[in-house]
Design a protein around this motif. Sequence first.
Motif, PDB file in Angstrom:
ATOM      1  N   ASN A  95       7.813 -12.413  16.035  1.00 34.61           N
ATOM      2  CA  ASN A  95       6.600 -12.910  15.360  1.00 34.61           C
ATOM      3  C   ASN A  95       5.572 -12.054  15.317  1.00 34.61           C
ATOM      4  O   ASN A  95       5.403 -11.198  16.310  1.00 34.61           O
ATOM      5  CB  ASN A  95       6.199 -14.134  15.844  1.00 34.61           C
ATOM      6  N   HIS A  96       4.497 -12.137  14.333  1.00 30.08           N
ATOM      7  CA  HIS A  96       3.301 -11.234  14.277  1.00 30.08           C
ATOM      8  C   HIS A  96       2.016 -11.822  14.391  1.00 30.08           C
ATOM      9  O   HIS A  96       1.457 -12.188  13.394  1.00 30.08           O
ATOM     10  CB  HIS A  96       3.770 -10.344  13.145  1.00 30.08           C
ATOM     11  N   ALA A  97       1.793 -12.173  15.385  1.00 31.03           N
ATOM     12  CA  ALA A  97       0.348 -12.999  15.681  1.00 31.03           C
ATOM     13  C   ALA A  97      -0.583 -12.160  16.718  1.00 31.03           C
ATOM     14  O   ALA A  97      -1.636 -12.836  16.660  1.00 31.03           O
ATOM     15  CB  ALA A  97       0.604 -14.113  16.186  1.00 31.03           C
ATOM     16  N   ALA A 122       7.597  -0.497   8.256  1.00 30.95           N
ATOM     17  CA  ALA A 122       5.950  -0.573   8.243  1.00 30.95           C
ATOM     18  C   ALA A 122       5.638  -0.253   6.928  1.00 30.95           C
ATOM     19  O   ALA A 122       6.172   0.203   6.060  1.00 30.95           O
ATOM     20  CB  ALA A 122       5.614   0.596   9.244  1.00 30.95           C
ATOM     21  N   LYS A 123       4.380  -0.901   6.841  1.00 31.58           N
ATOM     22  CA  LYS A 123       3.451  -0.799   5.531  1.00 31.58           C
ATOM     23  C   LYS A 123       3.205   0.603   5.398  1.00 31.58           C
ATOM     24  O   LYS A 123       2.999   1.268   6.209  1.00 31.58           O
ATOM     25  CB  LYS A 123       2.210  -1.612   5.308  1.00 31.58           C
ATOM     26  N   LYS A 124       3.205   1.180   4.030  1.00 29.68           N
ATOM     27  CA  LYS A 124       3.271   2.587   3.840  1.00 29.68           C
ATOM     28  C   LYS A 124       1.914   3.348   4.215  1.00 29.68           C
ATOM     29  O   LYS A 124       1.794   4.332   4.803  1.00 29.68           O
ATOM     30  CB  LYS A 124       3.286   2.944   2.202  1.00 29.68           C
ATOM     31  N   LYS A 145       6.091  -0.454   0.377  1.00 28.02           N
ATOM     32  CA  LYS A 145       4.794  -0.623  -0.414  1.00 28.02           C
ATOM     33  C   LYS A 145       4.629  -1.934  -0.747  1.00 28.02           C
ATOM     34  O   LYS A 145       3.481  -2.527  -1.168  1.00 28.02           O
ATOM     35  CB  LYS A 145       5.133  -0.100  -1.735  1.00 28.02           C
ATOM     36  N   ARG A 146       5.379  -2.957  -0.059  1.00 27.33           N
ATOM     37  CA  ARG A 146       5.381  -4.368  -0.314  1.00 27.33           C
ATOM     38  C   ARG A 146       5.190  -4.869  -1.810  1.00 27.33           C
ATOM     39  O   ARG A 146       4.675  -5.583  -2.447  1.00 27.33           O
ATOM     40  CB  ARG A 146       4.464  -5.117   0.463  1.00 27.33           C
ATOM     41  N   LYS A 147       6.111  -3.790  -2.585  1.00 24.26           N
ATOM     42  CA  LYS A 147       6.515  -4.086  -3.916  1.00 24.26           C
ATOM     43  C   LYS A 147       8.052  -3.996  -4.069  1.00 24.26           C
ATOM     44  O   LYS A 147       8.510  -2.959  -4.041  1.00 24.26           O
ATOM     45  CB  LYS A 147       5.799  -3.141  -5.013  1.00 24.26           C
ATOM     46  N   GLY A 177       5.563 -10.427   7.470  1.00 30.28           N
ATOM     47  CA  GLY A 177       4.838  -9.306   6.393  1.00 30.28           C
ATOM     48  C   GLY A 177       3.455  -9.006   6.769  1.00 30.28           C
ATOM     49  O   GLY A 177       2.944  -8.083   6.206  1.00 30.28           O
ATOM     50  N   THR A 178       2.716  -9.853   7.403  1.00 25.89           N
ATOM     51  CA  THR A 178       1.366  -9.593   7.871  1.00 25.89           C
ATOM     52  C   THR A 178       1.086 -10.378   9.103  1.00 25.89           C
ATOM     53  O   THR A 178       1.930 -11.322   9.555  1.00 25.89           O
ATOM     54  CB  THR A 178       0.490  -9.904   6.485  1.00 25.89           C
ATOM     55  N   ARG A 179      -0.047 -10.167   9.598  1.00 25.42           N
ATOM     56  CA  ARG A 179      -0.364 -10.612  11.060  1.00 25.42           C
ATOM     57  C   ARG A 179      -0.937 -12.137  10.714  1.00 25.42           C
ATOM     58  O   ARG A 179      -1.661 -12.350   9.641  1.00 25.42           O
ATOM     59  CB  ARG A 179      -1.468  -9.942  11.979  1.00 25.42           C
TER      60      ARG A 179
HETATM   61  C1  LIG Z   1      -3.320   6.181  25.494  1.00 23.99           C
HETATM   62  C2  LIG Z   1      -4.076   5.110  24.746  1.00 23.99           C
HETATM   63  C3  LIG Z   1      -5.018   5.838  24.004  1.00 23.99           C
HETATM   64  C4  LIG Z   1      -5.173   4.659  22.997  1.00 23.99           C
HETATM   65  C5  LIG Z   1      -5.809   5.427  21.419  1.00 23.99           C
HETATM   66  C6  LIG Z   1      -4.880   4.603  20.424  1.00 23.99           C
HETATM   67  C7  LIG Z   1      -5.390   3.930  19.448  1.00 23.99           C
HETATM   68  C8  LIG Z   1      -4.453   3.386  18.635  1.00 23.99           C
HETATM   69  C9  LIG Z   1      -3.868   4.176  17.239  1.00 23.99           C
HETATM   70  C10 LIG Z   1      -2.917   3.766  16.692  1.00 23.99           C
HETATM   71  C11 LIG Z   1      -1.962   2.766  16.958  1.00 23.99           C
HETATM   72  C12 LIG Z   1      -1.199   2.480  15.675  1.00 23.99           C
HETATM   73  C13 LIG Z   1      -0.517   1.241  16.028  1.00 23.99           C
HETATM   74  C14 LIG Z   1       0.302   0.940  14.614  1.00 23.99           C
HETATM   75  C15 LIG Z   1       0.528  -0.575  14.549  1.00 23.99           C
HETATM   76  C16 LIG Z   1      -0.643  -1.372  13.888  1.00 23.99           C
HETATM   77  C17 LIG Z   1      -0.163  -2.568  13.680  1.00 23.99           C
HETATM   78  C18 LIG Z   1      -0.410  -2.991  12.242  1.00 23.99           C
HETATM   79  O1  LIG Z   1      -1.307  -2.207  11.520  1.00 23.99           O
HETATM   80  O2  LIG Z   1       0.172  -3.867  11.526  1.00 23.99           O
HETATM   81  C19 LIG Z   1      -0.139  -4.197  10.223  1.00 23.99           C
HETATM   82  C20 LIG Z   1       0.474  -5.478   9.922  1.00 23.99           C
HETATM   83  O3  LIG Z   1      -0.530  -6.389  10.578  1.00 23.99           O
HETATM   84  C21 LIG Z   1       0.273  -5.758   8.357  1.00 23.99           C
HETATM   85  O4  LIG Z   1      -1.061  -5.900   7.955  1.00 23.99           O
HETATM   86  P1  LIG Z   1      -1.680  -6.361   6.708  1.00 23.99           P
HETATM   87  O5  LIG Z   1      -0.743  -7.194   6.344  1.00 23.99           O
HETATM   88  O6  LIG Z   1      -2.194  -5.185   5.769  1.00 23.99           O
HETATM   89  O7  LIG Z   1      -3.153  -6.789   7.448  1.00 23.99           O
END
Ligand SMILES: CCCCCCCC/C=C\CCCCCCCC(=O)OC[C@@H](O)COP(=O)(O)O
Length: 366
Positions: A95-97, A122-124, A145-147, A177-179
């Motif tokens: 689940n993505h919450a 993951a999204k592109k 790309k969610r297409k 697909g999204t949070r």
């Molecule tokens: C040692 C600790 C130092 C921490 C510094 C790290 C900073 C964080 C940097 C990168 C973390 C990247 C993790 C990627 C996961 C992000 C989750 C995410 O973005 O899910 C997208 C999903 O919801 C769908 O989004 P929308 O439908 O477009 O809304």
Amino acid sequence: MGLLQLLKSQFLCHLIICYVFLVSGLIINLLQLCTLPVWLVSKQLARRINIRLAYCISSQMVAILEWWSGTECTLYTDPKSYPLYGKENAIVVLNHAFEIDFLCGWTFCERFGVLGSSKVLAKKQLAYVPIIGWMWYFLEIVFCKRKWEEDRRTVNESLEKLRDYPENFWFLLYCEGTRFTPKKHQVSMQVAESKGLSKLKYHLLPRTKGFWVTVQSLRGTAAAVYDSTLNFRNNEMPTLLGLLNGKKYHADLYVRRIPLELIPEDEKECAEWLHKLYQEKDSFQEHYAKTGRFPGPIMSPPRRPWSLINWLFWSCLLLYPLGLLLTQLISSGSVFTIVASVAVCSAAADLTPQIFTGSSLDDWPD
Ligand SMILES: CCCCCCCC/C=C\CCCCCCCC(=O)OC[C@@H](O)COP(=O)(O)O
Ligand SMILES: CC/C=C\C/C=C\C/C=C\C/C=C\C/C=C\C/C=C\CCC(=O)SCCNC(=O)CCNC(=O)[C@H](O)C(C)(C)COP(=O)(O)OP(=O)(O)OC[C@H]1O[C@@H](n2cnc3c(N)ncnc32)[C@H](O)[C@@H]1OP(=O)(O)O
């Protein structure tokens, strides 16, 4: 507030942690780039090297959760399935919450020894995020790309390439697909109604196409689907910034192992199967809301020292030159250099909350 807790909430500590993560991350990205010639000689060797390099990055974030914040992770699962975790390839449906749900996932990967090799659909846009996105390129992460017209072929092709992957991996799929947000939930339930599907209270309507193509492409490669349902005690909504401030949360994860053979091959039947799965997931969340726990016995794997050792290694390696630089800076007596350095730190101070709220990642344009 204890002294240690006060220290953990200090901005200077956060700056140092970010410095170590950013500099080590870029060094590791560079090392990953250097493995490109190895791919030409031995693809499997290059993959194994990249699994270990990726571990050096992702385990730093796990160390923040496990060791810095002391967050506890409890696993509810069947004792018969437990010995198989980490010993086979699996598709994880989660689940993505929550902002840190991926990090809890990584923490379980770490405890079962599959952190370096774990993958996600993951999204592109995430492919362009420095450090994590670049690391994923070398891990053969699957992007969409969610297409559907485009994803159908590219997702299948990327998954087919994992057939001869040299180490066990978990492939994470956020079928929603999204949070989750109340607004998205409202829209999603309108779609459910228009399609004559039962409504969900705690989840968005699952997108079924990615699940179907993943199951079909990984038949013979993955042994099972791990249906995983995550929640946090005391109705908490944990954040990355909270973890960085040393706030301790308690995550509960309920995992059911479903052999892949039990999932229908036909696209329509597979979609129906997934909708039914989400009805069940919803009932587990209802049970959690009422009782404060998931059904089934607790089989929690203990935390291992490796994420902490890796983090201390990079900290020692990178804080020494930083210390030397600061000493030289102060002893130089140049007002301009000191003011410029303070300005750079202030800019970093402004950016850090944005990075940690994750909002900047979610808001990337499609
Ligand atoms: C040692 C600790 C130092 C921490 C510094 C790290 C900073 C964080 C940097 C990168 C973390 C990247 C993790 C990627 C996961 C992000 C989750 C995410 O973005 O899910 C997208 C999903 O919801 C769908 O989004 P929308 O439908 O477009 O809304
Ligand atoms: C023992 C321990 C066990 C477990 C431990 C747990 C985990 C550890 C495992 C691994 C960790 C590894 C890594 C983790 C690290 C980081 C992860 C971080 C981030 C990644 C997050 C993301 O990027 S999520 C976003 C990307 N992913 C997805 O979107 C996946 C789900 N999506 C799909 O599958 C889609 O189908 C698709 C992307 C393949 C294609 O999308 P598209 O939109 O083109 O097609 P769809 O079919 O989905 O959409 C059209 C149909 O949908 C209907 N519709 C319209 N609106 C809605 C709505 N609001 N809700 C639902 N449905 C809707 C529409 O009507 C269409 O229907 P049709 O009937 O016409 O098909």
